[in-house]
Write a protein that holds these residues in place. Structure first.
Motif, PDB file in Angstrom:
ATOM      1  N   LYS A 465       0.821  -1.220   0.000  1.00 51.23           N
ATOM      2  CA  LYS A 465       0.000   0.000   0.000  1.00 51.23           C
ATOM      3  C   LYS A 465       0.854   1.269   0.000  1.00 51.23           C
ATOM      4  O   LYS A 465       0.363   2.345  -0.343  1.00 51.23           O
ATOM      5  CB  LYS A 465      -0.945   0.012   1.201  1.00 51.23           C
ATOM      6  N   GLY A 466       2.137   1.143   0.366  1.00 50.93           N
ATOM      7  CA  GLY A 466       3.029   2.293   0.369  1.00 50.93           C
ATOM      8  C   GLY A 466       3.736   2.512  -0.953  1.00 50.93           C
ATOM      9  O   GLY A 466       4.626   3.369  -1.037  1.00 50.93           O
ATOM     10  N   LEU A 467       3.342   1.778  -1.991  1.00 47.01           N
ATOM     11  CA  LEU A 467       3.973   1.888  -3.308  1.00 47.01           C
ATOM     12  C   LEU A 467       2.972   2.403  -4.332  1.00 47.01           C
ATOM     13  O   LEU A 467       1.761   2.225  -4.195  1.00 47.01           O
ATOM     14  CB  LEU A 467       4.494   0.515  -3.759  1.00 47.01           C
ATOM     15  N   SER A 468       3.486   3.021  -5.382  1.00 43.54           N
ATOM     16  CA  SER A 468       2.631   3.428  -6.495  1.00 43.54           C
ATOM     17  C   SER A 468       2.274   2.196  -7.317  1.00 43.54           C
ATOM     18  O   SER A 468       2.842   1.108  -7.131  1.00 43.54           O
ATOM     19  CB  SER A 468       3.359   4.440  -7.372  1.00 43.54           C
ATOM     20  N   GLY A 469       1.340   2.359  -8.264  1.00 45.52           N
ATOM     21  CA  GLY A 469       0.935   1.240  -9.108  1.00 45.52           C
ATOM     22  C   GLY A 469       2.088   0.658  -9.908  1.00 45.52           C
ATOM     23  O   GLY A 469       2.248  -0.567 -10.004  1.00 45.52           O
ATOM     24  N   GLY A 470       2.926   1.524 -10.459  1.00 44.92           N
ATOM     25  CA  GLY A 470       4.068   1.058 -11.228  1.00 44.92           C
ATOM     26  C   GLY A 470       5.095   0.355 -10.361  1.00 44.92           C
ATOM     27  O   GLY A 470       5.694  -0.646 -10.769  1.00 44.92           O
ATOM     28  N   GLU A 471       5.289   0.864  -9.130  1.00 38.94           N
ATOM     29  CA  GLU A 471       6.234   0.224  -8.213  1.00 38.94           C
ATOM     30  C   GLU A 471       5.723  -1.151  -7.778  1.00 38.94           C
ATOM     31  O   GLU A 471       6.502  -2.109  -7.661  1.00 38.94           O
ATOM     32  CB  GLU A 471       6.467   1.122  -6.999  1.00 38.94           C
ATOM     33  N   ARG A 472       4.424  -1.260  -7.536  1.00 40.38           N
ATOM     34  CA  ARG A 472       3.852  -2.570  -7.179  1.00 40.38           C
ATOM     35  C   ARG A 472       4.046  -3.568  -8.307  1.00 40.38           C
ATOM     36  O   ARG A 472       4.344  -4.744  -8.064  1.00 40.38           O
ATOM     37  CB  ARG A 472       2.368  -2.434  -6.833  1.00 40.38           C
ATOM     38  N   GLN A 473       3.888  -3.113  -9.558  1.00 38.94           N
ATOM     39  CA  GLN A 473       4.068  -4.036 -10.677  1.00 38.94           C
ATOM     40  C   GLN A 473       5.531  -4.465 -10.795  1.00 38.94           C
ATOM     41  O   GLN A 473       5.818  -5.613 -11.140  1.00 38.94           O
ATOM     42  CB  GLN A 473       3.582  -3.386 -11.978  1.00 38.94           C
ATOM     43  N   ARG A 474       6.455  -3.569 -10.494  1.00 38.48           N
ATOM     44  CA  ARG A 474       7.878  -3.934 -10.507  1.00 38.48           C
ATOM     45  C   ARG A 474       8.175  -4.996  -9.441  1.00 38.48           C
ATOM     46  O   ARG A 474       8.939  -5.934  -9.678  1.00 38.48           O
ATOM     47  CB  ARG A 474       8.751  -2.695 -10.278  1.00 38.48           C
ATOM     48  N   VAL A 475       7.571  -4.831  -8.266  1.00 35.05           N
ATOM     49  CA  VAL A 475       7.762  -5.828  -7.209  1.00 35.05           C
ATOM     50  C   VAL A 475       7.169  -7.169  -7.632  1.00 35.05           C
ATOM     51  O   VAL A 475       7.757  -8.235  -7.380  1.00 35.05           O
ATOM     52  CB  VAL A 475       7.134  -5.346  -5.879  1.00 35.05           C
ATOM     53  N   ALA A 476       6.004  -7.134  -8.295  1.00 32.48           N
ATOM     54  CA  ALA A 476       5.386  -8.375  -8.779  1.00 32.48           C
ATOM     55  C   ALA A 476       6.294  -9.063  -9.801  1.00 32.48           C
ATOM     56  O   ALA A 476       6.407 -10.293  -9.821  1.00 32.48           O
ATOM     57  CB  ALA A 476       4.021  -8.081  -9.395  1.00 32.48           C
ATOM     58  N   ILE A 477       6.947  -8.264 -10.650  1.00 29.02           N
ATOM     59  CA  ILE A 477       7.898  -8.834 -11.620  1.00 29.02           C
ATOM     60  C   ILE A 477       9.096  -9.433 -10.894  1.00 29.02           C
ATOM     61  O   ILE A 477       9.562 -10.529 -11.226  1.00 29.02           O
ATOM     62  CB  ILE A 477       8.338  -7.755 -12.633  1.00 29.02           C
ATOM     63  N   ALA A 478       9.596  -8.726  -9.875  1.00 24.70           N
ATOM     64  CA  ALA A 478      10.727  -9.248  -9.085  1.00 24.70           C
ATOM     65  C   ALA A 478      10.353 -10.556  -8.411  1.00 24.70           C
ATOM     66  O   ALA A 478      11.156 -11.501  -8.353  1.00 24.70           O
ATOM     67  CB  ALA A 478      11.152  -8.211  -8.046  1.00 24.70           C
ATOM     68  N   ARG A 479       9.136 -10.644  -7.908  1.00 27.25           N
ATOM     69  CA  ARG A 479       8.675 -11.879  -7.263  1.00 27.25           C
ATOM     70  C   ARG A 479       8.647 -13.029  -8.266  1.00 27.25           C
ATOM     71  O   ARG A 479       9.045 -14.155  -7.953  1.00 27.25           O
ATOM     72  CB  ARG A 479       7.288 -11.659  -6.665  1.00 27.25           C
ATOM     73  N   ALA A 480       8.165 -12.740  -9.480  1.00 23.66           N
ATOM     74  CA  ALA A 480       8.125 -13.788 -10.501  1.00 23.66           C
ATOM     75  C   ALA A 480       9.524 -14.233 -10.913  1.00 23.66           C
ATOM     76  O   ALA A 480       9.757 -15.405 -11.240  1.00 23.66           O
ATOM     77  CB  ALA A 480       7.352 -13.289 -11.720  1.00 23.66           C
ATOM     78  N   LEU A 506       7.544  -1.634 -19.586  1.00 24.41           N
ATOM     79  CA  LEU A 506       7.876  -2.314 -20.839  1.00 24.41           C
ATOM     80  C   LEU A 506       9.378  -2.303 -21.090  1.00 24.41           C
ATOM     81  O   LEU A 506       9.960  -3.312 -21.524  1.00 24.41           O
ATOM     82  CB  LEU A 506       7.137  -1.659 -22.007  1.00 24.41           C
ATOM     83  N   GLU A 507      10.023  -1.169 -20.840  1.00 28.08           N
ATOM     84  CA  GLU A 507      11.469  -1.086 -21.024  1.00 28.08           C
ATOM     85  C   GLU A 507      12.180  -2.030 -20.045  1.00 28.08           C
ATOM     86  O   GLU A 507      13.187  -2.674 -20.401  1.00 28.08           O
ATOM     87  CB  GLU A 507      11.943   0.351 -20.817  1.00 28.08           C
ATOM     88  N   LEU A 508      11.655  -2.138 -18.822  1.00 32.64           N
ATOM     89  CA  LEU A 508      12.215  -3.068 -17.844  1.00 32.64           C
ATOM     90  C   LEU A 508      12.116  -4.511 -18.340  1.00 32.64           C
ATOM     91  O   LEU A 508      13.089  -5.276 -18.283  1.00 32.64           O
ATOM     92  CB  LEU A 508      11.472  -2.923 -16.511  1.00 32.64           C
ATOM     93  N   LEU A 509      10.945  -4.902 -18.848  1.00 34.65           N
ATOM     94  CA  LEU A 509      10.759  -6.272 -19.331  1.00 34.65           C
ATOM     95  C   LEU A 509      11.663  -6.559 -20.532  1.00 34.65           C
ATOM     96  O   LEU A 509      12.218  -7.664 -20.644  1.00 34.65           O
ATOM     97  CB  LEU A 509       9.288  -6.501 -19.693  1.00 34.65           C
ATOM     98  N   ARG A 510      11.830  -5.581 -21.421  1.00 34.84           N
ATOM     99  CA  ARG A 510      12.733  -5.777 -22.559  1.00 34.84           C
ATOM    100  C   ARG A 510      14.175  -5.967 -22.075  1.00 34.84           C
ATOM    101  O   ARG A 510      14.900  -6.835 -22.582  1.00 34.84           O
ATOM    102  CB  ARG A 510      12.654  -4.583 -23.523  1.00 34.84           C
ATOM    103  N   ARG A 511      14.577  -5.177 -21.089  1.00 33.69           N
ATOM    104  CA  ARG A 511      15.949  -5.295 -20.568  1.00 33.69           C
ATOM    105  C   ARG A 511      16.159  -6.643 -19.902  1.00 33.69           C
ATOM    106  O   ARG A 511      17.189  -7.311 -20.107  1.00 33.69           O
ATOM    107  CB  ARG A 511      16.225  -4.163 -19.578  1.00 33.69           C
ATOM    108  N   LEU A 512      15.176  -7.082 -19.114  1.00 29.95           N
ATOM    109  CA  LEU A 512      15.304  -8.367 -18.433  1.00 29.95           C
ATOM    110  C   LEU A 512      15.357  -9.521 -19.433  1.00 29.95           C
ATOM    111  O   LEU A 512      16.087 -10.497 -19.236  1.00 29.95           O
ATOM    112  CB  LEU A 512      14.132  -8.565 -17.467  1.00 29.95           C
ATOM    113  N   GLY A 513      14.595  -9.400 -20.521  1.00 27.83           N
ATOM    114  CA  GLY A 513      14.641 -10.428 -21.552  1.00 27.83           C
ATOM    115  C   GLY A 513      16.012 -10.527 -22.189  1.00 27.83           C
ATOM    116  O   GLY A 513      16.524 -11.626 -22.436  1.00 27.83           O
TER     117      GLY A 513
END
Length: 571
Positions: A465-480, A506-513
């Motif tokens: 709840k202390g994160l923005s929507g984009g930050e929460r999605q980044r954490v969800a990606i880190a968890r995956a 999207l740029e994060l996902l491209r970099r991780l790929g």
């Protein structure tokens, strides 16, 4: 004027949220209100209809059809709602009672006695010619059909002004196109005014006569939609446009606006955008710039006269990495039925190691059913799923060791990160729990996982709840990514994000790929997004693969009529 707002200020326990907003909507006019989440768009709209959440207070002037409603009682407001002004919301489930039929909703908002013929006529006005729909409940309707019923209910009182708050955000391209065309037709027929709140700039510029750009509780720019799209006069508008993914080019780099939206109270005495603006000067921070006229119908709150803007055509195009070796994922002739409905009618596809494959199609095409089959959440009736040489079609038939291996091979990133983040656990605890399932060799600590997705390690102590929507999605990606999967299934991971945050993710996902060699099956209804992320694209229609190939070929020269309709529907 149907709506006149002057000096609107909204305050709450934490201080000022909306600070001195002014806008107007005339009869027969569509006015867009755009900006990132947290800019105050929806609160401004709700103030115009007297529906602010409890604890918030509005001051300033709000006139509806010449009647001042600021400070008026609930009795007066009830007489306006549904009659002179009506509200259409993003999620039709928030407007439709699941225990009432579509016809009952329309009858409830129709003045006087509503007959079957009246309800059928209201449904026909929004493109529903089947009278039996009146007897169906919301859960029995598709997303597009529910939104049509919600629109019919909003229009049943013959309002002079319709406030549409993100009415197409969750819809696929073809359904969005149909709803927007329907809204434009109904407006033209009635001479109705429309205030459209959206974070989709393409929709705003395609549909609106005028657009107001909001940020941190203020209007930073106003003008005709086409003029703002071509020559933005404020750095914030230019930044939003620059972040838009192109449906025509695979951009070398997706550029989002750094930082996040501050509260109105934090930037009350300076340019609200100064902290995120590359053009900011001492003058921008010395005082609050007021809206000034720069041309016919054009207003800007920027002290600078010219703002350079990078367009899609100015940025070099990129070639996305292709996979190599044997296919990592093999799906052959997959069939899944629910009663008499065939969700998947013999779907086949391949994903090679390190490759990103896009899966596109409108709601009901079978995208999510396919993803659930790959994740073992549903069992197919026929066909075969093979992952890294292991048959995973029927998860229950696997041994515990095989299931553990599959868990490490494939992970999912969902549209709503709250589905994968426990609200009572800290970010660090969530990531540590996920990482414990990985092989001991190469296991990453929570801080390392956060740095991998571009977040400070200190975020490990925060809760979702202390994160923005984009930050929460980044954490969800880190968890995956904590188990270092070979395949990432991304199910609409940027559909609900602002355009700037979407560019960052999207740029994060491209970099991780590129860096991790992770393959992705990327499910989306946004063709501009699939252009930026996927080297190959598979098009699903009613549970069938109707077209597949290189993404550029599929989008630039579609061979199937359905694919052509998808491409044409992009605003």
């Amino acid at each position: 004027m149907l709506l006149e707002i002057n000096g609107l200020t909204i305050t709450g326990p934490a201080g000022t949220i909306v600070d001195g907003v002014g806008l107007t909507v005339a009869a027969g006019e569509t006015v867009g209100l755009v900006g990132e989440s947290g800019s105050g768009k929806s609160l401004t709209a709700r103030a115009a209809i007297g529906l602010l959440p409890k604890g918030l207070r509005a001051s300033g002037s709000i006139r509806v059809g010449g009647l001042e409603i600021a400070g008026t009682g609930e009795r007066v407001l009830r007489g306006l709602r549904g009659r002179r002004v009506s509200l259409l919301m993003q999620d039709p489930f928030s407007m439709l009672n699941p225990l009432r039929t579509a016809g009952a909703h329309i009858a409830e908002t129709t003045p006087g006695r509503a007959t079957r013929e009246t309800v059928a006529r209201r449904l026909a006005e929004v493109g529903i010619d089947d009278p039996s729909v009146a007897g169906r409940y919301p859960f029995q309707l598709s997303g597009g059909m529910r939104q049509r019923v919600a629109l019919a209910a909003a229009l049943a009182g013959d309002p002079e002004l319709l406030i549409a708050d993100e009415p197409t955000t969750a819809l696929d391209a073809t359904t969005q196109h149909e709803i927007l065309a329907l809204l434009a037709r109904v407006q033209a027929d009635r001479g109705m005014g429309v205030l459209l709140i959206t974070h989709d700039l393409r929709v705003a510029f395609a549909l609106c006569d005028r657009v107001s750009v909001m940020y941190a509780g203020r209007v930073l720019e106003q003008g005709p939609g086409t003029s703002l799209a071509q020559t933005p006069a404020h750095p914030y508008t230019a930044g939003l446009l620059r972040a838009l993914p192109s449906v025509e080019h695979t951009l070398e780099r997706l550029i989002g606006i750094p930082g996040s939206v501050p509260s109105a109270a934090q930037v009350a005495s300076e340019c609200a955008f100064a902290a995120r603006c590359e053009h900011a000067s001492a003058e921008c921070r010395a005082s609050r710039p007021l809206l000034r006229e720069i041309g016919s119908g054009r207003l800007t709150a920027c002290v600078h006269d010219t703002i350079p803007r990078i367009t899609a055509h100015d940025v070099a195009t990129a070639t996305l990495p292709t996979g190599s070796g044997a296919p990592l994922l093999v799906v052959d002739d997959l069939v899944k039925r629910y009663g008499t409905h065939t969700a998947l009618g013999g779907v086949s596809l391949r994903v090679t190691a390190g490759e990103t494959v896009g899966l596109v199609g409108e709601s009901g095409s079978g995208k999510t059913t396919l993803a659930r089959s790959l994740l073992g959440l549903v069992t197919p009736d026929q066909g075969r799923i093979e992952l890294d040489g292991l048959d995973i079609t029927r998860r229950r038939a696997l041994t515990s060791q095989q299931r553990a291996r599959v868990h490490r091979l494939v992970q999912c990133v969902f549209q709503d990160p709250s589905t994968s983040l426990n609200p009572v656990m800290t970010v660090g605890a969530t990531l540590a729990e996920a990482a414990a399932q990985a092989e001991p060799e190469g296991r990453l600590a929570p801080g390392d996982l956060l740095e991998l997705v571009g977040l400070p390690p200190a975020y490990a102590t925060r809760r979702p709840k202390g994160l923005s929507g984009g930050e929460r999605q980044r954490v969800a990606i880190a968890r995956a990514l904590a188990v270092r999967p070979s395949l990432l299934i991304c199910d609409e991971p940027v559909a609900s994000l602002d355009v700037s945050v979407q560019a960052h993710v999207l740029e994060l996902l491209r970099r991780l790929g590129r860096e991790l060699g992770t393959a992705m099956l990327f499910i989306t209804h946004d063709l501009a997004v699939v252009r930026q992320i996927a080297v190959k694209t598979v098009v699903l229609f009613k549970g069938q693969v109707v077209e597949e190939g290189d993404t550029a070929t599929v989008l630039d020269a579609p061979a199937h009529d359905y694919t052509r309709r998808l491409v044409t529907a992009v605003p």
